[in-house]
Motif scaffolding. Structure first.
Motif, PDB file in Angstrom:
ATOM      1  N   ARG A 180       0.858  -1.177   0.000  1.00 14.23           N
ATOM      2  CA  ARG A 180       0.000   0.000   0.000  1.00 14.23           C
ATOM      3  C   ARG A 180       0.897   1.231   0.000  1.00 14.23           C
ATOM      4  N   PHE A 181       1.088   1.812  -1.167  1.00  9.26           N
ATOM      5  CA  PHE A 181       1.952   2.981  -1.275  1.00  9.26           C
ATOM      6  C   PHE A 181       1.143   4.247  -1.014  1.00  9.26           C
ATOM      7  N   ASP A 182       1.745   5.151  -0.256  1.00 10.08           N
ATOM      8  CA  ASP A 182       1.064   6.401   0.084  1.00 10.08           C
ATOM      9  C   ASP A 182       1.572   7.513  -0.840  1.00 10.08           C
ATOM     10  N   TRP A 183       1.250   7.394  -2.127  1.00 14.32           N
ATOM     11  CA  TRP A 183       1.701   8.396  -3.085  1.00 14.32           C
ATOM     12  C   TRP A 183       1.015   9.741  -2.860  1.00 14.32           C
ATOM     13  N   GLN A 184      -0.053   9.766  -2.103  1.00 12.40           N
ATOM     14  CA  GLN A 184      -0.698  11.027  -1.758  1.00 12.40           C
ATOM     15  C   GLN A 184      -0.002  11.690  -0.570  1.00 12.40           C
ATOM     16  N   ALA A 185       0.787  10.910   0.166  1.00 13.97           N
ATOM     17  CA  ALA A 185       1.541  11.403   1.327  1.00 13.97           C
ATOM     18  C   ALA A 185       0.648  11.979   2.419  1.00 13.97           C
ATOM     19  N   ASN A 186      -0.567  11.446   2.546  1.00 13.70           N
ATOM     20  CA  ASN A 186      -1.466  11.893   3.615  1.00 13.70           C
ATOM     21  C   ASN A 186      -2.331  10.757   4.147  1.00 13.70           C
ATOM     22  N   GLY A 187      -1.977   9.525   3.810  1.00 12.86           N
ATOM     23  CA  GLY A 187      -2.692   8.377   4.336  1.00 12.86           C
ATOM     24  C   GLY A 187      -3.949   7.976   3.590  1.00 12.86           C
ATOM     25  N   GLU A 188      -4.276   8.644   2.490  1.00  8.58           N
ATOM     26  CA  GLU A 188      -5.478   8.268   1.734  1.00  8.58           C
ATOM     27  C   GLU A 188      -5.300   6.898   1.088  1.00  8.58           C
ATOM     28  N   ALA A 189      -6.399   6.162   1.014  1.00  6.67           N
ATOM     29  CA  ALA A 189      -6.373   4.794   0.484  1.00  6.67           C
ATOM     30  C   ALA A 189      -6.490   4.838  -1.036  1.00  6.67           C
ATOM     31  N   ARG A 190      -5.359   4.900  -1.710  1.00  5.50           N
ATOM     32  CA  ARG A 190      -5.358   5.074  -3.168  1.00  5.50           C
ATOM     33  C   ARG A 190      -4.502   4.048  -3.898  1.00  5.50           C
ATOM     34  N   HIS A 191      -3.961   3.080  -3.202  1.00  4.92           N
ATOM     35  CA  HIS A 191      -3.153   2.065  -3.865  1.00  4.92           C
ATOM     36  C   HIS A 191      -3.213   0.745  -3.102  1.00  4.92           C
ATOM     37  N   VAL A 192      -3.194  -0.333  -3.848  1.00  8.59           N
ATOM     38  CA  VAL A 192      -2.939  -1.649  -3.283  1.00  8.59           C
ATOM     39  C   VAL A 192      -2.247  -2.478  -4.353  1.00  8.59           C
ATOM     40  N   GLY A 193      -1.262  -3.268  -3.946  1.00 10.46           N
ATOM     41  CA  GLY A 193      -0.503  -4.067  -4.902  1.00 10.46           C
ATOM     42  C   GLY A 193      -0.359  -5.499  -4.442  1.00 10.46           C
ATOM     43  N   ILE A 194      -0.329  -6.429  -5.415  1.00 16.18           N
ATOM     44  CA  ILE A 194      -0.210  -7.848  -5.104  1.00 16.18           C
ATOM     45  C   ILE A 194       0.732  -8.508  -6.116  1.00 16.18           C
ATOM     46  N   ARG A 195       1.040  -9.779  -5.858  1.00 14.76           N
ATOM     47  CA  ARG A 195       1.860 -10.563  -6.775  1.00 14.76           C
ATOM     48  C   ARG A 195       1.136 -11.859  -7.095  1.00 14.76           C
ATOM     49  N   LEU A 196       1.182 -12.271  -8.361  1.00 15.92           N
ATOM     50  CA  LEU A 196       0.600 -13.537  -8.785  1.00 15.92           C
ATOM     51  C   LEU A 196       1.619 -14.665  -8.633  1.00 15.92           C
ATOM     52  N   ASP A 197       1.142 -15.902  -8.734  1.00  9.55           N
ATOM     53  CA  ASP A 197       2.037 -17.050  -8.624  1.00  9.55           C
ATOM     54  C   ASP A 197       3.138 -17.030  -9.669  1.00  9.55           C
ATOM     55  N   ASN A 198       2.855 -16.456 -10.842  1.00 12.44           N
ATOM     56  CA  ASN A 198       3.851 -16.427 -11.916  1.00 12.44           C
ATOM     57  C   ASN A 198       4.863 -15.293 -11.757  1.00 12.44           C
ATOM     58  N   GLY A 199       4.754 -14.533 -10.664  1.00 13.09           N
ATOM     59  CA  GLY A 199       5.707 -13.468 -10.393  1.00 13.09           C
ATOM     60  C   GLY A 199       5.287 -12.096 -10.871  1.00 13.09           C
ATOM     61  N   VAL A 200       4.225 -12.013 -11.668  1.00 14.64           N
ATOM     62  CA  VAL A 200       3.740 -10.720 -12.153  1.00 14.64           C
ATOM     63  C   VAL A 200       3.078  -9.955 -11.016  1.00 14.64           C
TER      64      VAL A 200
END
Length: 265
Positions: A83-103
């Motif tokens: 969960r990157f805070d690219w807004q720099a204020n704690g807003e919920a604007r990103h979530v990231g995951i990884r698949l089994d194939n590494g993508v």
């Protein structure tokens, strides 16, 4: 034999208010993975049961009360939870995951930026520009990681990505400074814009129509605000891309429509 995988992205503009059309979309299109933006709900009251019933048993949520919020719902196993805070204020604007194939899949909701394209009198516009600068920094450090970057970018970068380039030049989402920043983001890791790979410019390709239009389809004043980018190694596996335009006419629609990319991994 390669396995096919479909990934969808949709700014749903409140997942609870539009749960019926989400279910319809999952029934009719059945993507393997759905990335949602602007869910507008805290994690504790996210409607997880419907997704589980539809087979989306792997879920990563990053919610926020009444505002913003992103989620990834998947039929296939997913790992990690960034969960990157690219807004720099704690807003919920990103979530990231990884698949089994590494993508990796990075699901982002870029700020809209308010109405006036001047950071001196509209702090929201400045926050949007700074958000993109932080994304550029992140992107430039990715190195060789196979990645899909998708979501509501809130920028229509090309002249053919809006209904009227001339009339929208000074409208937030299509200003020169926003388009230049998005171009820098794309160049920072040689991202492939998969929408324009399958629908080369100047083909019509909109994903958003304002609620203000009396008849959105007749006026067709659309913009391409929703995007799916990927590193070249992932783009080479893409076998199709589409926008689900009929969803804009469903009951209680979002002003955005889903985009879907299919892969053969």
């Amino acid at each position: 034999m390669p396995q096919t995988l479909s990934i969808a992205s949709w700014n749903i503009n409140s997942v609870r208010a539009r749960i019926d059309i989400v279910e319809r979309f999952l029934t009719e299109e059945a993507p393997d993975i759905l990335c949602l933006q602007e869910t507008k709900v805290v994690n504790e009251t996210f409607p997880t049961d419907m997704f589980r019933r539809m087979g989306y048993v792997h879920q990563v949520l990053n919610g926020q009360r009444m505002h913003h919020g992103v989620a990834i719902m998947s039929k296939v196993p997913i790992h990690e939870d960034d969960r990157f805070d690219w807004q720099a204020n704690g807003e919920a604007r990103h979530v990231g995951i990884r698949l089994d194939n590494g993508v990796r899949i990075e699901n982002v909701y870029v700020p809209a930026g308010g109405d006036v394209p001047d950071r001196a009198i509209n702090p929201k516009f400045g926050q949007k520009l700074d958000f993109l600068e932080r994304m550029i920094q992140w992107s430039s450090e990715l190195e060789d990681k196979p990645t899909i970057l998708t979501g509501d970018f809130n920028i229509a970068p090309m002249e053919c990505d809006v209904w009227s380039h001339k009339q929208l030049l000074n409208v937030v989402s299509h200003t020169a400074i926003e388009c230049e920043l998005l171009g820098r983001l794309q160049d920072s890791n040689n991202w492939v814009d998969i929408g324009r790979k399958f629908f080369p410019a100047p083909q019509r390709l909109y994903t958003w129509w304002s609620y203000r239009a009396r008849d959105w389809a007749e006026s067709d004043r659309g913009r391409r605000l929703d995007h799916m980018w990927m590193t070249q190694d992932v783009a080479d596996k893409a076998i199709g891309h589409r926008v689900v335009e009929p969803a804009r006419s469903w009951t209680k629609p979002s002003d955005h429509i889903p985009i879907v990319t299919e892969f053969a991994f």
